[in-house]
Design an enzyme around this catalytic site. Structure first.
Site, PDB file in Angstrom:
ATOM      1  N   GLY A  92     -31.442 -53.156  -7.732  1.00  0.00           N
ATOM      2  CA  GLY A  92     -32.908 -53.414  -7.591  1.00  0.00           C
ATOM      3  C   GLY A  92     -33.909 -52.329  -8.704  1.00  0.00           C
ATOM      4  CB  SER A 115     -26.463 -48.758  -4.312  1.00  0.00           C
ATOM      5  OG  SER A 115     -27.680 -48.940  -5.781  1.00  0.00           O
ATOM      6  CB  SER A 116     -25.246 -53.815  -6.451  1.00  0.00           C
ATOM      7  OG  SER A 116     -25.882 -54.493  -5.214  1.00  0.00           O
ATOM      8  CB  SER A 161     -32.055 -49.410  -4.967  1.00  0.00           C
ATOM      9  OG  SER A 161     -30.867 -48.859  -5.225  1.00  0.00           O
ATOM     10  N   GLY A 162     -31.860 -51.386  -2.077  1.00  0.00           N
ATOM     11  CA  GLY A 162     -31.784 -50.497  -0.447  1.00  0.00           C
ATOM     12  C   GLY A 162     -32.788 -51.476   0.231  1.00  0.00           C
ATOM     13  CG  ASN A 186     -27.923 -49.322  -0.263  1.00  0.00           C
ATOM     14  OD1 ASN A 186     -27.195 -49.433  -0.088  1.00  0.00           O
ATOM     15  ND2 ASN A 186     -28.161 -50.847  -1.377  1.00  0.00           N
ATOM     16  CB  THR A 195     -25.900 -56.856  -1.507  1.00  0.00           C
ATOM     17  OG1 THR A 195     -26.662 -56.299  -2.928  1.00  0.00           O
ATOM     18  CG2 THR A 195     -24.558 -57.473  -1.863  1.00  0.00           C
ATOM     19  CD  GLU A 253     -30.919 -47.396 -10.319  1.00  0.00           C
ATOM     20  OE1 GLU A 253     -30.679 -47.687  -8.824  1.00  0.00           O
ATOM     21  OE2 GLU A 253     -30.407 -47.103 -10.429  1.00  0.00           O
TER      22      GLU A 253
HETATM   23  N1  LIG Z   1     -30.440 -58.184   6.478  1.00  0.00           N
HETATM   24  C1  LIG Z   1     -30.210 -57.522   7.109  1.00  0.00           C
HETATM   25  N2  LIG Z   1     -29.930 -56.946   8.453  1.00  0.00           N
HETATM   26  C2  LIG Z   1     -28.871 -56.365   8.601  1.00  0.00           C
HETATM   27  N3  LIG Z   1     -28.568 -54.576   7.533  1.00  0.00           N
HETATM   28  C3  LIG Z   1     -29.267 -55.449   6.753  1.00  0.00           C
HETATM   29  C4  LIG Z   1     -29.835 -56.525   6.247  1.00  0.00           C
HETATM   30  N4  LIG Z   1     -29.859 -55.868   4.730  1.00  0.00           N
HETATM   31  C5  LIG Z   1     -29.511 -54.815   4.218  1.00  0.00           C
HETATM   32  N5  LIG Z   1     -29.473 -54.495   5.366  1.00  0.00           N
HETATM   33  C6  LIG Z   1     -29.043 -52.668   5.611  1.00  0.00           C
HETATM   34  O1  LIG Z   1     -29.507 -52.311   4.447  1.00  0.00           O
HETATM   35  C7  LIG Z   1     -28.607 -51.444   3.167  1.00  0.00           C
HETATM   36  C8  LIG Z   1     -29.003 -52.273   2.279  1.00  0.00           C
HETATM   37  O2  LIG Z   1     -29.226 -52.999   1.915  1.00  0.00           O
HETATM   38  P1  LIG Z   1     -28.557 -54.577   0.352  1.00  0.00           P
HETATM   39  O3  LIG Z   1     -26.817 -52.929   0.024  1.00  0.00           O
HETATM   40  O4  LIG Z   1     -28.579 -55.342   0.647  1.00  0.00           O
HETATM   41  O5  LIG Z   1     -29.765 -53.340  -1.082  1.00  0.00           O
HETATM   42  P2  LIG Z   1     -29.940 -53.870  -2.581  1.00  0.00           P
HETATM   43  O6  LIG Z   1     -30.964 -54.464  -1.960  1.00  0.00           O
HETATM   44  O7  LIG Z   1     -28.206 -54.619  -2.471  1.00  0.00           O
HETATM   45  O8  LIG Z   1     -29.749 -52.321  -3.134  1.00  0.00           O
HETATM   46  P3  LIG Z   1     -29.172 -52.217  -4.138  1.00  0.00           P
HETATM   47  O9  LIG Z   1     -30.084 -53.055  -5.307  1.00  0.00           O
HETATM   48  O10 LIG Z   1     -29.101 -50.600  -4.428  1.00  0.00           O
HETATM   49  O11 LIG Z   1     -27.572 -52.796  -4.683  1.00  0.00           O
HETATM   50  C9  LIG Z   1     -26.795 -52.472   4.129  1.00  0.00           C
HETATM   51  O12 LIG Z   1     -26.009 -51.891   3.987  1.00  0.00           O
HETATM   52  C10 LIG Z   1     -27.604 -52.652   5.640  1.00  0.00           C
HETATM   53  O13 LIG Z   1     -26.941 -51.726   6.076  1.00  0.00           O
HETATM   54 MG   LIG Z   2     -27.253 -54.987  -3.536  1.00  0.00          MG
END
Ligand SMILES: Nc1ncnc2c1ncn2[C@@H]1O[C@H](COP(=O)(O)OP(=O)(O)OP(=O)(O)O)[C@@H](O)[C@H]1O
Ligand SMILES: [Mg+2]
Length: 985
Positions: free
Chosen positions: A391, A163-164, A104-105, A160, A109, A393
């Site tokens: 992800g 977070s999804s 997660s994070g 996060n 996404t 967690e």
């Molecule tokens: N390529 C990137 N460039 C800039 N910031 C990023 C990038 N990837 C992720 N982030 C930052 O990290 C945060 C978390 O990313 P994201 O929501 O994609 O995580 P996730 O893996 O989908 O987590 P979860 O499993 O909780 O959904 C985003 O809100 C953003 O602020």
């Molecule tokens: Mg996500």
């Protein structure tokens, strides 16, 4: 291996590490992160480290930089992977999928959004307008759907901010040209318990805050809401948490996106009304009033009733009672206790939100689903899938949801192992390629621990839920302890009493591939049963709001209907995971492995311990080892040759060697790639992608030539077919023409064969209609026949009548149908004055007078003689005799023995005029304009017309004069039936 940047940025592909050790791996990952290089390859897998800052990596120029390029031509990037998946789909009509994993994070996404953007940007629709409109619509909806789904499915967690809280697998469908034709979103297990309660520091789903903080005042008050999340039990916890994203702006964005997607105004309204109802439900409290359970704040009931378009009394009743079907069809109402009422209300709020979310996904799908797809027109329908799922967690307090989420990640890790590690090694073995086995941790044992039937945790949980009587979460824990006590990946406080990090009778621990997670069993049974009283379903189904009705189709069931026990939440989730993994396994996978660099969301901190842990559990180092030892590309010999045979003279167009393997060897040797290739039993293995890349390049250069060749040959074939057809057509035509001509001739022969013996020599025989080609011929034949017939007739005419006949013919030629009474049927005697019957008593005088004239002018014959009536210019009539000899025209006085009155040399006559009527008036024109006008007179019979005879005889005479002698009498005619006095010249 990616394009080499300067070494100050480290190695762009971990496969290039000098030593494949964890230290070197981590050093490279850290170096690249610090230098802003967040993407690194392991072969075709992208390792992505969350930068926690915006980097200029995703502009239009970058899209162009990666568009259509091979993976290895450019530095590592998500775009390169997306392009590779797109190319594989387009070139080989393969279904592909991009699996994004990480905790997660870690940035899953975000990565999925960049991939979608890239695919949308590079798919250029063809020029046809209606296609273009559909493609743009599909792309728009796919992109806009992210914003809506994130609003309703994402929340701030302690790991996060966005977070999804649901799993998402999105299919994009393409036609054979590579244009998107539609898509489909599958959603997996929404963490609906979040609606009721959030851990300290976390928020409910974004949508609630967006509504409360972003909706216009009027709308809020119509929903009976106030702009303050602290007033609502469900949003209170998250109300004061710092949240970087602006909820007001997000609200507008979500509403706009819903409109773009195609939600109607009423539908958007219904969505927010449901959210408002959930908030009101959250604030309802129950208490005892005497014996009865009552609502503390009844006004909320009317709000909910109004927002859900239901009857207020029924809403209240549903909250306080439940109907139970007793035996014998009897239905009784049973009042809830305070606890039961609160539980039922919460179950309702959760179900409300979950159904809303699923309805939104379904509504988006209905817009983008592939419609009117015709394989014959659009070719094979291919798919690129993008998986972005929650992800792995670990929280301080992990419950049923974390258990499901982490099980899902175990399944995906298993798929990765299956596809990347195990299958790869198995294949080398199968193909007889020399191979040193690489050890890796196979998490199948953990997957089994959770999902195995009868023995797995889900089965034990289901069993506990099914057991009749008071079964508690603790009993379920006991049951696990006794059944799984010996499992190396399971433990609990009872099994390891010294481990104080677990509470007695509450916690159990699973040793996941990504680390140990302690779960609290509290609420497991409830969440798994996921009970919702039928009364709520019926209430919603009977709502006047069509959206709500649509969400609760199961509410139409009658209370007395006996239903099968529904599957539990965990079983449903397990089944959907098994399906998902099967679906992914059937496609060509591309992996993005996301790494979270620190827990502080800092763009500068590279927490080595945290990262090392992730690299370990993601199995990245093993991935490098397998990759390095292995081959980037493999293909059965036959297919390899099919694709590259044009690059080698021995294999193009077809090889003559004993086997495809030998031909492949010849091809590889010619390119001097033998050191980079291994030959399996059925497949060729190529170690480095550059080799493949140069083969691809050569192929691409040769393709236009081959295309031209194929076009040339094909055009030739088409022309030859056309020529053959034409030839056959002409042959058929010529045969048919011959047949027509022949049958026509036969017909003529048949009709005319006996004309010789016919009385009219075939005059009455009708000529058949000739084919066009014989029209002229037939005219000639007709003439021939006419001449033949004439000769036949003429032959039978006695010589004495010949002159007469000739004269008649001349008359016919000259007068044609100008006169009716030409007198063909009677004998033409010419010299009527010498005729006793015509000129009784006068004939002898005439003969005498004629002799005297002959003596004088020496004429040899009389051409015509007859009585005439002459008119002078005073309109006075006189009877006269007319004689035309071969020398002169004489006018005689009958009364004076035919004394000569006037003489005009025949040479001076230039023409004759006559009238079409019965008056027999004639004018003989002479050169000196000394014309003679007269009417022919006859006595025997009296009304006989001699005009025809006169003209015919005269014409015949002039015709018989040789051309060098005297002139011919010319004759010209006016139109038939013309006016009187017409002239024949
Ligand atoms: N390529 C990137 N460039 C800039 N910031 C990023 C990038 N990837 C992720 N982030 C930052 O990290 C945060 C978390 O990313 P994201 O929501 O994609 O995580 P996730 O893996 O989908 O987590 P979860 O499993 O909780 O959904 C985003 O809100 C953003 O602020
Ligand atoms: Mg996500």
């Amino acid at each position: 291996m990616a394009e080499q940047e300067s070494l100050e940025f480290g190695k762009a592909d971990f496969v290039l590490l000098d030593n494949v050790t964890m230290e070197d791996f981590m050093a490279n990952l850290k170096l690249r992160f610090e230098r802003g290089r967040i993407y690194t390859y392991i072969g075709e897998v992208v390792v992505s480290v969350n930068p926690y800052r915006s980097i200029a990596l995703y502009g239009k120029d970058m899209i162009e930089y990666y568009r259509g390029r091979e993976l290895y031509e450019r530095p590592p990037h998500l775009y390169a992977i997306a392009d590779a998946a797109y190319k594989a789909m387009k070139r080989r009509a393969k279904d592909t999928c991009i699996v994004i994993s990480g905790e997660s994070g870690a940035g899953k996404t975000e990565a999925s959004k960049y991939i979608m953007q890239y695919i949308a940007a590079i798919t250029n629709p063809t020029q046809r307008e209606e296609v273009e409109r559909r493609v743009i619509m599909v792309k728009n909806v796919l992109l806009k759907s992210n914003c809506v789904l994130e609003a309703f499915g994402n929340a701030k967690t302690n790991r996060n901010d966005n977070s999804s809280r649901f799993g998402k697998y999105m299919d994009i469908n393409f036609d054979f040209k590579g244009d998107p034709t539609g898509g489909h979103i599958n959603n997996y297990l929404l963490e609906k318990s979040r609606v009721l309660k959030q851990q300290p520091g976390e928020r409910n789903f974004h949508s609630f805050y967006q509504l409360l903080l972003g909706a216009p005042d009027a709308l809020l008050s119509s929903y009976h809401l106030q702009r303050d999340p602290t007033l609502y039990v469900f949003t209170r916890e998250g109300a004061n948490n710092n949240f970087a994203i602006n909820d007001q702006a997000s609200y507008r964005l979500v509403v706009d996106s819903m409109e773009v997607i195609g939600f109607s105004q009423d539908e958007v309204d219904s969505v927010y009304k449901i959210l408002a109802s959930i908030l009101h439900l959250g604030n309802m409290r129950f208490t005892m009033d005497g014996d009865a359970v009552v609502l503390e704040n009844e006004d909320l009931v009317s709000h909910v009733a109004q927002l859900t378009s239901c009857d207020a009394d029924t809403v209240k009743k549903t909250l306080l009672y439940r109907t139970v079907a007793a035996g014998g069809g009897e239905i009784i109402e049973k009042g809830h206790s305070v606890k039961e009422a609160a539980y039922a209300k919460e179950a309702c709020a959760k179900a409300f939100y979950e159904r809303l979310f699923c309805w939104i996904v379904g509504r988006i799908n209905s817009v983008i689903e592939v419609k009117d797809y015709d394989v014959r027109v659009h070719g094979k329908n291919t798919v690129i899938g993008v998986l972005d799922i929650y992800g792995f967690e670990i929280f301080d307090n992990n419950s049923f949801e974390q258990f499901c989420i982490n099980y899902c990640n175990e399944k995906l890790q298993q798929l990765f192992i299956e596809l990347i590690l195990r299958q790869e090694q198995d294949e080398y073995q199968r193909e007889g390629i020399e191979w040193q086995h690489i050890e890796y941790f196979n998490n199948q044992i953990i997957v089994d621990l959770v999902e195995q039937s009868h023995k797995g945790i889900i089965s034990i949980l289901d069993e506990a839920c099914l057991t009749v009587g008071e079964v508690t979460d603790t009993i379920f824990l006991e049951s696990m302890n006794s059944k799984l006590g010996r499992h190396p990946h399971y433990s609990s406080r009872k099994l390891s009493p010294t481990d104080k990090s677990m509470a007695f009778n509450r916690d159990f621990r699973i040793k996941h591939y990504a680390g140990n997670v302690t779960y609290s069993v509290e609420g497991f049974l409830d969440k798994n049963k996921d009970t919702l009283f039928q009364d709520f379903k019926r209430l919603m189904y009977n709502s006047k709001d069509p959206v709500l009705r649509d969400m609760w189709p199961d509410g139409q069931m009658s209370i007395s209907e006996v239903t099968k026990r529904p599957l539990t939440a965990a079983t449903l989730f397990r089944n959907s995971m098994i399906l998902l993994v099967e679906n992914l396994a059937s496609k060509e996978p591309y992996y993005v492995r996301c790494v979270k660099p620190n827990d502080q969301k800092s763009p500068v901190v590279f927490d080595e311990r945290r990262c090392l842990h992730q690299v370990e559990y993601l199995g990245l180092l093993e991935n490098v080892r397998v990759r390095r030892a292995g081959f980037a590309y493999r293909q059965p010999y036959e297919r390899f040759l099919q694709r590259y045979k044009m690059t080698c003279e021995y294999t193009w167009p077809n090889h003559l060697m004993d086997s495809d393997m030998e031909a492949t060897r010849a091809l590889i040797d010619q390119h001097d790639f033998q050191d980079d290739v291994a030959y399996g039993y059925t497949k060729v293995f190529i170690r480095t992608p550059q080799t493949l890349f140069s083969l691809e390049q050569e192929r691409a250069q040769l393709m236009p030539i081959i295309v031209l060749l194929i076009q040339k040959v094909w055009r030739g074939t088409l022309a030859r077919w056309h020529y053959k057809r034409l030839k056959s057509i002409y042959k058929i035509m010529s045969f048919y023409k011959c047949y027509k001509v022949r049958s026509h001739l036969m017909e003529i022969v048949h009709r005319f064969q006996s004309v010789r013996d016919m009385e009219d020599y075939g005059k009455s025989v009708e000529w058949p209609q000739p084919p066009a080609v014989l029209e002229k011929f037939q005219e000639l034949c007709k003439n021939l026949h006419r001449r033949w017939r004439a000769r036949k007739i003429v032959k039978n005419i006695p010589p004495s009548e010949m002159l007469q006949i000739k004269c008649k013919v001349c008359a016919m030629e000259a007068l044609q149908d100008l006169r009716r009474d030409i007198g063909y049927d009677r004998a033409w005697r010419n010299n009527y004055l010498a005729c006793e019957t015509e000129n009784p008593g006068g004939a002898a005088h005439f003969q005498k007078s004629l002799q005297a004239m002959r003596k004088k002018d020496g004429h040899s014959s009389v051409i015509f003689s007859c009585h005439i009536r002459k008119m002078n210019r005073f309109n006075k009539c006189k009877e006269r005799g007319l004689v035309i000899t071969d020398r002169h025209v004489y006018r005689l006085e009958p009364k004076k023995h035919y004394k000569l009155l006037k003489c005009v040399p025949l040479q001076a006559v230039t023409g004759v005029s006559l009238t079409p009527g019965p008056d027999q008036l004639l004018v003989l024109h002479t050169r000196k304009n000394d014309d003679m006008a007269f009417c022919l007179q006859c006595t025997e019979p009296a009304d006989e017309s001699r005009v025809g005879e006169f003209v015919g005889t005269l014409m015949n005479y002039f015709k018989s004069i040789p051309p060098n002698g005297k002139r011919l009498l010319e004759a010209k005619f006016g139109p038939p039936g013309g006016s009187r006095g017409e002239t024949i010249l």
